[in-house]
Design a protein around this motif. Sequence first.
Motif, PDB file in Angstrom:
ATOM      1  N   ASP A  46      85.689  75.432  -9.581  1.00  0.00           N
ATOM      2  CA  ASP A  46      85.745  75.272  -8.047  1.00  0.00           C
ATOM      3  C   ASP A  46      86.442  75.939  -8.164  1.00  0.00           C
ATOM      4  O   ASP A  46      86.858  76.762  -9.314  1.00  0.00           O
ATOM      5  N   TYR A  47      86.399  77.688  -6.896  1.00  0.00           N
ATOM      6  CA  TYR A  47      87.467  78.793  -6.860  1.00  0.00           C
ATOM      7  C   TYR A  47      87.471  78.229  -5.549  1.00  0.00           C
ATOM      8  O   TYR A  47      86.646  78.478  -4.604  1.00  0.00           O
ATOM      9  N   LEU A  48      89.212  78.117  -5.296  1.00  0.00           N
ATOM     10  CA  LEU A  48      89.828  77.891  -3.636  1.00  0.00           C
ATOM     11  C   LEU A  48      90.286  78.997  -3.999  1.00  0.00           C
ATOM     12  O   LEU A  48      90.623  80.804  -4.067  1.00  0.00           O
ATOM     13  N   ALA A  49      89.895  78.626  -2.536  1.00  0.00           N
ATOM     14  CA  ALA A  49      90.753  80.636  -1.322  1.00  0.00           C
ATOM     15  C   ALA A  49      92.087  79.167  -0.546  1.00  0.00           C
ATOM     16  O   ALA A  49      92.010  78.524  -0.430  1.00  0.00           O
ATOM     17  N   ILE A  50      92.987  80.044  -0.483  1.00  0.00           N
ATOM     18  CA  ILE A  50      94.081  79.540  -0.230  1.00  0.00           C
ATOM     19  C   ILE A  50      94.571  80.422   0.931  1.00  0.00           C
ATOM     20  O   ILE A  50      94.912  81.218   1.334  1.00  0.00           O
ATOM     21  N   CYS A  51      94.862  79.453   2.082  1.00  0.00           N
ATOM     22  CA  CYS A  51      94.824  80.246   3.780  1.00  0.00           C
ATOM     23  C   CYS A  51      95.559  79.804   4.692  1.00  0.00           C
ATOM     24  O   CYS A  51      95.884  79.181   4.909  1.00  0.00           O
ATOM     25  N   ARG A  68      87.051  72.224 -21.761  1.00  0.00           N
ATOM     26  CA  ARG A  68      87.649  71.403 -22.784  1.00  0.00           C
ATOM     27  C   ARG A  68      86.821  69.841 -21.958  1.00  0.00           C
ATOM     28  O   ARG A  68      87.177  69.532 -21.026  1.00  0.00           O
ATOM     29  N   GLU A  69      86.221  68.882 -22.949  1.00  0.00           N
ATOM     30  CA  GLU A  69      85.887  67.710 -22.391  1.00  0.00           C
ATOM     31  C   GLU A  69      86.939  66.786 -21.812  1.00  0.00           C
ATOM     32  O   GLU A  69      88.164  66.537 -22.066  1.00  0.00           O
ATOM     33  N   GLY A  70      87.191  66.351 -20.957  1.00  0.00           N
ATOM     34  CA  GLY A  70      88.057  65.710 -19.442  1.00  0.00           C
ATOM     35  C   GLY A  70      89.112  65.935 -18.442  1.00  0.00           C
ATOM     36  O   GLY A  70      90.206  65.883 -18.497  1.00  0.00           O
ATOM     37  N   ALA A  71      88.825  67.598 -19.367  1.00  0.00           N
ATOM     38  CA  ALA A  71      90.445  68.544 -18.614  1.00  0.00           C
ATOM     39  C   ALA A  71      89.630  69.224 -17.280  1.00  0.00           C
ATOM     40  O   ALA A  71      88.457  70.419 -18.151  1.00  0.00           O
ATOM     41  N   GLY A  72      90.136  69.954 -16.553  1.00  0.00           N
ATOM     42  CA  GLY A  72      89.593  71.159 -15.838  1.00  0.00           C
ATOM     43  C   GLY A  72      90.603  72.611 -16.062  1.00  0.00           C
ATOM     44  O   GLY A  72      91.886  72.020 -15.737  1.00  0.00           O
ATOM     45  N   THR A  73      90.195  73.555 -16.022  1.00  0.00           N
ATOM     46  CA  THR A  73      90.748  74.212 -16.586  1.00  0.00           C
ATOM     47  C   THR A  73      91.252  75.918 -16.037  1.00  0.00           C
ATOM     48  O   THR A  73      89.925  76.305 -14.505  1.00  0.00           O
ATOM     49  N   SER A 102      89.463  64.625  -8.613  1.00  0.00           N
ATOM     50  CA  SER A 102      88.037  64.006  -8.122  1.00  0.00           C
ATOM     51  C   SER A 102      86.744  63.849  -8.756  1.00  0.00           C
ATOM     52  O   SER A 102      85.411  63.643  -7.731  1.00  0.00           O
ATOM     53  N   ARG A 103      86.441  64.821  -9.768  1.00  0.00           N
ATOM     54  CA  ARG A 103      85.905  64.505 -10.131  1.00  0.00           C
ATOM     55  C   ARG A 103      86.069  63.531 -11.664  1.00  0.00           C
ATOM     56  O   ARG A 103      85.638  63.876 -12.490  1.00  0.00           O
ATOM     57  N   GLY A 104      87.554  63.009 -11.273  1.00  0.00           N
ATOM     58  CA  GLY A 104      87.908  61.511 -12.281  1.00  0.00           C
ATOM     59  C   GLY A 104      87.961  62.054 -13.485  1.00  0.00           C
ATOM     60  O   GLY A 104      87.906  61.817 -14.759  1.00  0.00           O
ATOM     61  N   LEU A 105      88.621  63.430 -13.980  1.00  0.00           N
ATOM     62  CA  LEU A 105      89.408  63.626 -15.031  1.00  0.00           C
ATOM     63  C   LEU A 105      90.491  63.806 -14.311  1.00  0.00           C
ATOM     64  O   LEU A 105      91.088  63.735 -13.632  1.00  0.00           O
ATOM     65  N   GLY A 106      91.230  63.791 -16.233  1.00  0.00           N
ATOM     66  CA  GLY A 106      92.692  63.373 -16.144  1.00  0.00           C
ATOM     67  C   GLY A 106      93.673  64.567 -16.838  1.00  0.00           C
ATOM     68  O   GLY A 106      94.728  63.958 -16.668  1.00  0.00           O
ATOM     69  N   TRP A 107      93.010  65.373 -16.995  1.00  0.00           N
ATOM     70  CA  TRP A 107      94.112  66.670 -17.429  1.00  0.00           C
ATOM     71  C   TRP A 107      93.402  67.636 -16.627  1.00  0.00           C
ATOM     72  O   TRP A 107      92.773  68.189 -16.232  1.00  0.00           O
ATOM     73  N   ALA A 108      94.844  68.865 -16.543  1.00  0.00           N
ATOM     74  CA  ALA A 108      94.691  70.093 -15.871  1.00  0.00           C
ATOM     75  C   ALA A 108      95.011  70.926 -17.594  1.00  0.00           C
ATOM     76  O   ALA A 108      96.312  70.858 -17.948  1.00  0.00           O
TER      77      ALA A 108
END
Length: 162
Positions: A46-51, A68-73, A102-108
């Motif tokens: 995902d690539y976000l823009a804050i506006c 990394r499995e289970g995480a979003g980096t 929202s992807r069901g992942l538990g770690w950032a």
Amino acid sequence: MDGVVLALSARDLVPDDLAACTWSGSALHLDSVAAQLARARLGAVDYLAICPPSGLPVAIGGVDYSVREGAGTLWQLAVHPALQSCGIGSFLIGAAEQRIRSRGLGWAELAVEESNPRARALYERLGYVAYDRRPDGWDELAPDGSVRRYETMCTVLRRQLA
């Protein structure tokens, strides 16, 4: 003196936004962001823009789901220099964490250059905890227009998401 309250929203960054994001880095950096937008269309990131209401990005950043499995980096986080220390970085991270949930992942997770204590302090205030170190590097444009390799040491932090 009263402060200014700015209504912010998070949305997907799109290629048409890149011309308004020159504050985030060099042309080489923006080429990298454009490549990541191609990966976003495939669902790998995902690539976000804050506006603000104008719709022009004042902060951008990515979430990579393949590191990394289970995480979003989280990576390539940037806030317009004139608007730093206004809570926009916290808003960006919160929006990125919502995408991870929202992807069901538990770690950032994220990595911060050890030469950037201000950013690390923000991440720690938001609940991120250091657990590793690693070298990192990327190509950047030198003042003479040549491309050079930038090498750095990063602290890797993570946060469990509720």
